[in-house]
Scaffold this motif. Structure first.
Motif, PDB file in Angstrom:
ATOM      1  N   MET A 216       0.813  -1.217   0.000  1.00 42.31           N
ATOM      2  CA  MET A 216       0.000   0.000   0.000  1.00 42.31           C
ATOM      3  C   MET A 216       0.845   1.264   0.000  1.00 42.31           C
ATOM      4  SD  MET A 216      -2.891  -1.264   2.753  1.00 42.31           S
ATOM      5  CE  MET A 216      -3.937   0.201   2.570  1.00 42.31           C
ATOM      6  N   GLY A 217       2.141   1.112  -0.314  1.00 39.82           N
ATOM      7  CA  GLY A 217       2.996   2.281  -0.475  1.00 39.82           C
ATOM      8  C   GLY A 217       3.540   2.877   0.797  1.00 39.82           C
ATOM      9  N   VAL A 218       3.600   2.098   1.884  1.00 34.41           N
ATOM     10  CA  VAL A 218       4.124   2.633   3.142  1.00 34.41           C
ATOM     11  C   VAL A 218       5.576   3.083   2.966  1.00 34.41           C
ATOM     12  CG1 VAL A 218       4.962   0.417   4.029  1.00 34.41           C
ATOM     13  CG2 VAL A 218       4.300   2.223   5.624  1.00 34.41           C
ATOM     14  N   GLU A 219       5.920   4.177   3.622  1.00 37.18           N
ATOM     15  CA  GLU A 219       7.309   4.625   3.705  1.00 37.18           C
ATOM     16  C   GLU A 219       7.873   4.029   4.998  1.00 37.18           C
ATOM     17  OE1 GLU A 219       7.311   9.107   2.642  1.00 37.18           O
ATOM     18  OE2 GLU A 219       5.242   8.536   3.076  1.00 37.18           O
ATOM     19  N   GLU A 220       8.726   3.026   4.875  1.00 35.98           N
ATOM     20  CA  GLU A 220       9.116   2.260   6.058  1.00 35.98           C
ATOM     21  C   GLU A 220       9.910   3.059   7.078  1.00 35.98           C
ATOM     22  OE1 GLU A 220      10.031  -1.883   5.792  1.00 35.98           O
ATOM     23  OE2 GLU A 220       9.264  -1.989   3.733  1.00 35.98           O
ATOM     24  N   ALA A 221      10.503   4.153   6.656  1.00 39.41           N
ATOM     25  CA  ALA A 221      11.179   5.021   7.627  1.00 39.41           C
ATOM     26  C   ALA A 221      10.176   5.693   8.554  1.00 39.41           C
ATOM     27  CB  ALA A 221      11.993   6.090   6.898  1.00 39.41           C
ATOM     28  N   HIS A 222       8.897   5.663   8.170  1.00 34.97           N
ATOM     29  CA  HIS A 222       7.835   6.260   8.986  1.00 34.97           C
ATOM     30  C   HIS A 222       6.888   5.198   9.534  1.00 34.97           C
ATOM     31  CE1 HIS A 222       8.852  10.429   7.907  1.00 34.97           C
ATOM     32  NE2 HIS A 222       9.185   9.924   6.731  1.00 34.97           N
ATOM     33  N   LEU A 223       7.360   3.960   9.609  1.00 32.63           N
ATOM     34  CA  LEU A 223       6.601   2.848  10.182  1.00 32.63           C
ATOM     35  C   LEU A 223       7.275   2.461  11.492  1.00 32.63           C
ATOM     36  CD1 LEU A 223       4.421   0.613  10.040  1.00 32.63           C
ATOM     37  CD2 LEU A 223       6.026  -0.713   8.621  1.00 32.63           C
ATOM     38  N   TYR A 224       6.571   2.680  12.606  1.00 28.74           N
ATOM     39  CA  TYR A 224       7.174   2.531  13.930  1.00 28.74           C
ATOM     40  C   TYR A 224       6.511   1.396  14.706  1.00 28.74           C
ATOM     41  CZ  TYR A 224       8.606   7.260  12.635  1.00 28.74           C
ATOM     42  OH  TYR A 224       9.104   8.352  11.968  1.00 28.74           O
ATOM     43  N   GLY A 225       7.339   0.489  15.222  1.00 29.31           N
ATOM     44  CA  GLY A 225       6.865  -0.600  16.054  1.00 29.31           C
ATOM     45  C   GLY A 225       8.064  -1.382  16.558  1.00 29.31           C
ATOM     46  N   ASP A 226       8.179  -1.546  17.858  1.00 27.57           N
ATOM     47  CA  ASP A 226       9.361  -2.225  18.390  1.00 27.57           C
ATOM     48  C   ASP A 226       9.404  -3.697  18.016  1.00 27.57           C
ATOM     49  OD1 ASP A 226      10.928  -0.228  19.721  1.00 27.57           O
ATOM     50  OD2 ASP A 226       9.318  -0.029  21.174  1.00 27.57           O
ATOM     51  N   ALA A 227       8.273  -4.261  17.603  1.00 25.45           N
ATOM     52  CA  ALA A 227       8.277  -5.661  17.176  1.00 25.45           C
ATOM     53  C   ALA A 227       9.199  -5.880  15.986  1.00 25.45           C
ATOM     54  CB  ALA A 227       6.857  -6.095  16.820  1.00 25.45           C
ATOM     55  N   PHE A 228       9.376  -4.854  15.160  1.00 26.61           N
ATOM     56  CA  PHE A 228      10.190  -5.008  13.950  1.00 26.61           C
ATOM     57  C   PHE A 228      11.642  -5.334  14.261  1.00 26.61           C
ATOM     58  CE2 PHE A 228       6.844  -1.972  12.283  1.00 26.61           C
ATOM     59  CZ  PHE A 228       6.109  -2.973  11.661  1.00 26.61           C
ATOM     60  N   ALA A 229      12.095  -4.993  15.466  1.00 24.59           N
ATOM     61  CA  ALA A 229      13.467  -5.319  15.851  1.00 24.59           C
ATOM     62  C   ALA A 229      13.652  -6.823  16.045  1.00 24.59           C
ATOM     63  CB  ALA A 229      13.839  -4.588  17.146  1.00 24.59           C
ATOM     64  N   PHE A 230      12.521  -7.549  16.189  1.00 26.92           N
ATOM     65  CA  PHE A 230      12.593  -8.982  16.475  1.00 26.92           C
ATOM     66  C   PHE A 230      12.083  -9.844  15.312  1.00 26.92           C
ATOM     67  CE2 PHE A 230      11.992  -6.596  20.392  1.00 26.92           C
ATOM     68  CZ  PHE A 230      13.042  -7.073  21.184  1.00 26.92           C
ATOM     69  N   ILE A 231      11.503  -9.211  14.287  1.00 31.27           N
ATOM     70  CA  ILE A 231      10.906  -9.987  13.195  1.00 31.27           C
ATOM     71  C   ILE A 231      11.444  -9.511  11.856  1.00 31.27           C
ATOM     72  CG2 ILE A 231       8.798 -10.606  14.404  1.00 31.27           C
ATOM     73  CD1 ILE A 231       7.394  -8.264  13.056  1.00 31.27           C
ATOM     74  N   LYS A 232      12.720  -9.277  11.780  1.00 32.56           N
ATOM     75  CA  LYS A 232      13.334  -8.764  10.539  1.00 32.56           C
ATOM     76  C   LYS A 232      13.107  -9.720   9.377  1.00 32.56           C
ATOM     77  CE  LYS A 232      16.958  -6.102  12.836  1.00 32.56           C
ATOM     78  NZ  LYS A 232      16.388  -4.792  12.528  1.00 32.56           N
TER      79      LYS A 232
END
Length: 232
Positions: A216-232
């Motif tokens: 959907m065109g998300v800009e990942e630099a503006h996608l925030y969630g601490d879960a992403f540090a564990f689910i790369k």
């Protein structure tokens, strides 16, 4: 992260599966809205929970999803119930509120992920911000949406905040959306380009959300969630 001793002020159930915990630290916890702490269960056993309170409130609020069948979080609840004090480590996490940004905000909570979103919204209110913000909260049933009235009150009190509750199983009286949380977002948005997006919930949901949002065109630099540090 600092090691901090906390007095356990209260442990009260929202429902049969979620507990509200209030801790009083013995020193100020300088955290940003959206960060988390670690409950120290043992030297090599530290368990992460989002801080549900905004910055500098004097107490720390947690929401712990702990049904009897879920032993890992229930162990923490039982320790808190049976103790007068607990040690924590705080603050942690990089998904805090970028309050200086003026892009529209999309905030997404699955289940007790609402604790993370609550701190962000309360900080926006505290700062007097009026950035357009849409909050989606997805739960299995209405009963599981343990702070529904608070979110509806925000919606009524603040014209800039739009609350969209989504449940998978709805009664005839349900005043909200029914279905899958991510499918609802796909239905409501053509593109997510231009948004600051904050998300919390089960890791599998957050990971699935990132894949959907990429389409959907998300800009990942503006996608925030601490879960992403564990689910790369």
């Amino acid at each position: 992260m600092k090691h901090i001793r906390c007095q356990i002020e209260s442990v009260t159930p929202f429902n049969d599966a979620v507990y509200r915990v209030i801790l009083k630290p013995d020193q100020p916890v300088q955290h940003k809205a959206g960060q988390y702490l670690l409950v120290v269960m043992g030297e090599n056993d530290k368990r992460a929970f989002s801080i549900a309170s905004a910055e500098e409130t004097g107490t720390i609020e947690l929401h712990i999803g702990a049904a009897v069948t879920e032993s890992y979080p229930m162990q923490v609840v039982e320790r808190l119930k049976s103790s007068s004090h607990i040690d924590i480590m705080a603050p942690g996490g990089e998904a805090w509120l970028r309050h200086e940004a003026r892009r529209p905000r999309l905030m997404i909570a699955g289940g007790t992920g609402f604790s993370y979103i609550k701190s962000l919204i309360e900080q926006q209110i505290k700062l007097g911000q009026t950035v357009e913000t849409t909050l989606y909260w997805g739960c299995r049933t209405q009963d599981a949406m343990y702070f529904e009235q608070l979110a509806r009150d925000w919606h009524s009190a603040h014209p800039w905040l739009h609350f969209v509750p989504v449940v998978e199983q709805a009664s005839e009286e349900w005043d909200g959306k029914q279905g899958n949380l991510l499918e609802q977002i796909k239905h409501d948005f053509v593109s997510l380009n231009g948004y600051d997006i904050y998300i919390a919930g089960r890791f599998d949901m957050v990971g699935a959300a990132r894949e959907v949002f990429r389409q959907m065109g998300v800009e990942e630099a503006h996608l925030y969630g601490d879960a992403f540090a564990f689910i790369k």
